[in-house]
Motif scaffolding. Structure first.
Motif, PDB file in Angstrom:
ATOM      1  N   LEU A 121       0.842  -1.197   0.000  1.00  0.00           N
ATOM      2  CA  LEU A 121       0.000   0.000   0.000  1.00  0.00           C
ATOM      3  C   LEU A 121       0.877   1.247   0.000  1.00  0.00           C
ATOM      4  O   LEU A 121       1.819   1.354   0.792  1.00  0.00           O
ATOM      5  N   PRO A 122       0.569   2.213  -0.864  1.00  0.00           N
ATOM      6  CA  PRO A 122       1.398   3.431  -0.937  1.00  0.00           C
ATOM      7  C   PRO A 122       1.224   4.336   0.274  1.00  0.00           C
ATOM      8  O   PRO A 122       2.069   5.170   0.561  1.00  0.00           O
ATOM      9  N   SER A 123       0.103   4.204   0.986  1.00  0.00           N
ATOM     10  CA  SER A 123      -0.146   4.998   2.184  1.00  0.00           C
ATOM     11  C   SER A 123      -0.953   4.154   3.160  1.00  0.00           C
ATOM     12  O   SER A 123      -1.581   3.165   2.775  1.00  0.00           O
ATOM     13  N   ARG A 124      -0.926   4.532   4.417  1.00  0.00           N
ATOM     14  CA  ARG A 124      -1.595   3.736   5.432  1.00  0.00           C
ATOM     15  C   ARG A 124      -3.110   3.883   5.349  1.00  0.00           C
ATOM     16  O   ARG A 124      -3.630   4.957   5.031  1.00  0.00           O
ATOM     17  N   VAL A 125      -3.797   2.785   5.610  1.00  0.00           N
ATOM     18  CA  VAL A 125      -5.250   2.781   5.670  1.00  0.00           C
ATOM     19  C   VAL A 125      -5.659   2.317   7.063  1.00  0.00           C
ATOM     20  O   VAL A 125      -4.868   1.699   7.785  1.00  0.00           O
ATOM     21  N   SER A 126      -6.879   2.602   7.437  1.00  0.00           N
ATOM     22  CA  SER A 126      -7.346   2.195   8.752  1.00  0.00           C
ATOM     23  C   SER A 126      -7.593   0.699   8.765  1.00  0.00           C
ATOM     24  O   SER A 126      -8.026   0.111   7.772  1.00  0.00           O
ATOM     25  N   ALA A 127      -7.297   0.073   9.895  1.00  0.00           N
ATOM     26  CA  ALA A 127      -7.522  -1.355  10.035  1.00  0.00           C
ATOM     27  C   ALA A 127      -9.007  -1.633  10.139  1.00  0.00           C
ATOM     28  O   ALA A 127      -9.791  -0.812  10.609  1.00  0.00           O
ATOM     29  N   ALA A 128      -9.417  -2.825   9.667  1.00  0.00           N
ATOM     30  CA  ALA A 128     -10.822  -3.219   9.775  1.00  0.00           C
ATOM     31  C   ALA A 128     -11.175  -3.410  11.240  1.00  0.00           C
ATOM     32  O   ALA A 128     -10.391  -3.972  12.003  1.00  0.00           O
ATOM     33  N   PRO A 129     -12.325  -2.947  11.680  1.00  0.00           N
ATOM     34  CA  PRO A 129     -12.704  -3.126  13.091  1.00  0.00           C
ATOM     35  C   PRO A 129     -12.849  -4.594  13.420  1.00  0.00           C
ATOM     36  O   PRO A 129     -13.403  -5.359  12.639  1.00  0.00           O
ATOM     37  N   GLN A 130     -12.349  -4.988  14.571  1.00  0.00           N
ATOM     38  CA  GLN A 130     -12.430  -6.368  15.012  1.00  0.00           C
ATOM     39  C   GLN A 130     -13.733  -6.582  15.773  1.00  0.00           C
ATOM     40  O   GLN A 130     -14.178  -5.701  16.516  1.00  0.00           O
ATOM     41  N   PRO A 131     -14.380  -7.762  15.599  1.00  0.00           N
ATOM     42  CA  PRO A 131     -15.636  -8.008  16.316  1.00  0.00           C
ATOM     43  C   PRO A 131     -15.412  -8.046  17.820  1.00  0.00           C
ATOM     44  O   PRO A 131     -14.397  -8.548  18.305  1.00  0.00           O
ATOM     45  N   VAL A 132     -16.375  -7.507  18.575  1.00  0.00           N
ATOM     46  CA  VAL A 132     -16.301  -7.486  20.030  1.00  0.00           C
ATOM     47  C   VAL A 132     -16.956  -8.741  20.572  1.00  0.00           C
ATOM     48  O   VAL A 132     -18.056  -9.106  20.153  1.00  0.00           O
TER      49      VAL A 132
END
Length: 390
Positions: A121-132
């Motif tokens: 990835l050329p730039s950072r992206v937000s991580a997918a939310p993890q299930p609670v």
């Protein structure tokens, strides 16, 4: 007429040693009868050649991406392609610029991707939310998770840890002439582990400019070779002969007298061995000799279109190309001997064909200074072809 980049102008690591590694993939698959990655002899140990498993470092299990297919490390992120993905569809899913994503991975925006392929990835992206744990789709919104996701889009520090809390893998950008096998050997990891971590296809194909992650070692490579003892240690020194004690009487015989019972001379012809003699693969003069480090074969100057012939009887084990699209033919002979012919056009054989000594397999490829590169190998080790040809 197509201009061929001479082997002598490439870096030492990019010469036919790397081409042989690519041919080795097809060769091993042909010898084992396998059609996929699971049946390959990954360390090229067929018929006793190559490097044993013990010589490679043990590596960790392949990291698992998040729900968006993203692998996050402190220094970089990668995304794992899904079935049917293109560069553009991956960029759209993650909200990154398609052109930047393509440029970072030496691809075009419209290029299709193989399922499991990794892209940098050329730039950072937000991580997918993890299930609670214990949460349901109808429960209250997790304000903390939403806030964290928003911060990820504008803040790159503090950086997330490697998946599973492990060590961040090193990155390697593929250079011209490199193969998956030469890269794996350079980092002292198995080619199988490198393929699994990067989602490579069964033919181990990689491209110039592609970013590979190097499997993280879980233990140093053992030394299978025993350390030799110091000279003279471990054994008693025999006492020297004494000059005070006279030698026993010896009955000598005059040289003119013939020994009464002369034993018959052994027939040494029955034990005589000879090295395999190979025929010249093409008519021409040798313009570059063998050098174990710089040129693992010989270069034979010949006019474009000159017939290239099999140096001895055998079986066509592999037909492949290097990154410059120079065609290579590998023939397996008796006693695990291989001959390699690089720069061949107009092929008259295919993989699996049996060939006879002197049979035409193709012609010298055209170019500014046309020549045939010829190698002799025992297993995966290169040998000087001249003793076999003289």
């Amino acid at each position: 007429m197509t201009t061929v980049l001479p082997f002598s102008s490439r870096t030492p690591s990019a010469r036919l040693r790397l081409v042989m590694a690519v041919a080795g993939v097809a060769l091993v698959s042909a010898c084992t009868g396998g059609t996929g990655m699971g049946n390959m002899d990954w360390d090229l140990r067929t018929n006793g050649g190559g490097t044993a498993d013990e010589a490679r470092q043990a590596t960790a299990a392949r990291p698992v991406p998040d729900a968006n297919g993203v692998l996050s490390y402190p220094g970089y992120q990668l995304v794992q392609a899904r079935r049917g993905d293109t560069v553009a569809s991956v960029a759209g899913r993650l909200g990154v610029n398609p052109s930047e994503l393509a440029r970072a991975n030496a691809l075009e925006v419209t290029d299709p991707l193989r399922e499991g392929e990794l892209l940098l990835l050329p730039s950072r992206v937000s991580a997918a939310p993890q299930p609670v744990a214990g949460a349901t789709g109808t429960g209250p919104v997790d304000i903390t998770a939403v806030a964290t996701g928003a911060l990820d889009r504008v803040e790159v520090t503090p950086l997330p840890a490697a998946p599973g809390g492990g060590k961040e893998p090193a990155r390697h950008v593929v250079k011209r002439g490199e193969t998956a096998f030469t890269i794996a050997r350079a980092y002292n990891v198995s080619a199988k582990s490198l393929a699994e971590w990067n989602g490579l296809s069964a033919d181990m194909a990689i491209r110039e400019g592609q970013t590979l992650i190097i499997p993280v070692a879980t233990a140093p490579a053992p030394n299978p070779e025993p350390v030799p003892a110091a000279p003279g240690s471990g054994s008693a020194t025999p006492p020297p002969p004494s000059a005070a004690k006279p030698l026993p009487d010896e009955k000598t015989q005059p040289a003119a007298e013939k020994t009464k019972e002369t034993p018959p001379s052994p027939d040494m012809s029955k034990e005589r061995t000879s090295a395999t003699k190979l025929a010249m693969p093409v008519s021409g003069s040798i313009i570059r000799g063998y050098d174990k480090k710089k040129n693992q074969g010989i270069d034979i100057s010949a006019a474009a279109g000159t017939a290239v012939k099999a140096a001895d009887a055998g079986t066509v084990a592999a037909i492949t190309k290097d990154t410059d699209q120079v065609q290579i033919v590998v023939i397996r002979h008796a006693n695990n001997l291989l001959t390699v012919y690089a720069g061949v056009d107009g092929l008259k054989v295919k993989k699996g064909d049996s060939v006879s000594r002197g049979q035409t397999i193709g012609a010298v490829r055209g170019g500014a200074n046309p020549f045939l590169h010829f190698e002799v190998r025992k297993g995966v080790d290169s040998l000087d072809p001249m003793p076999f040809l003289q």
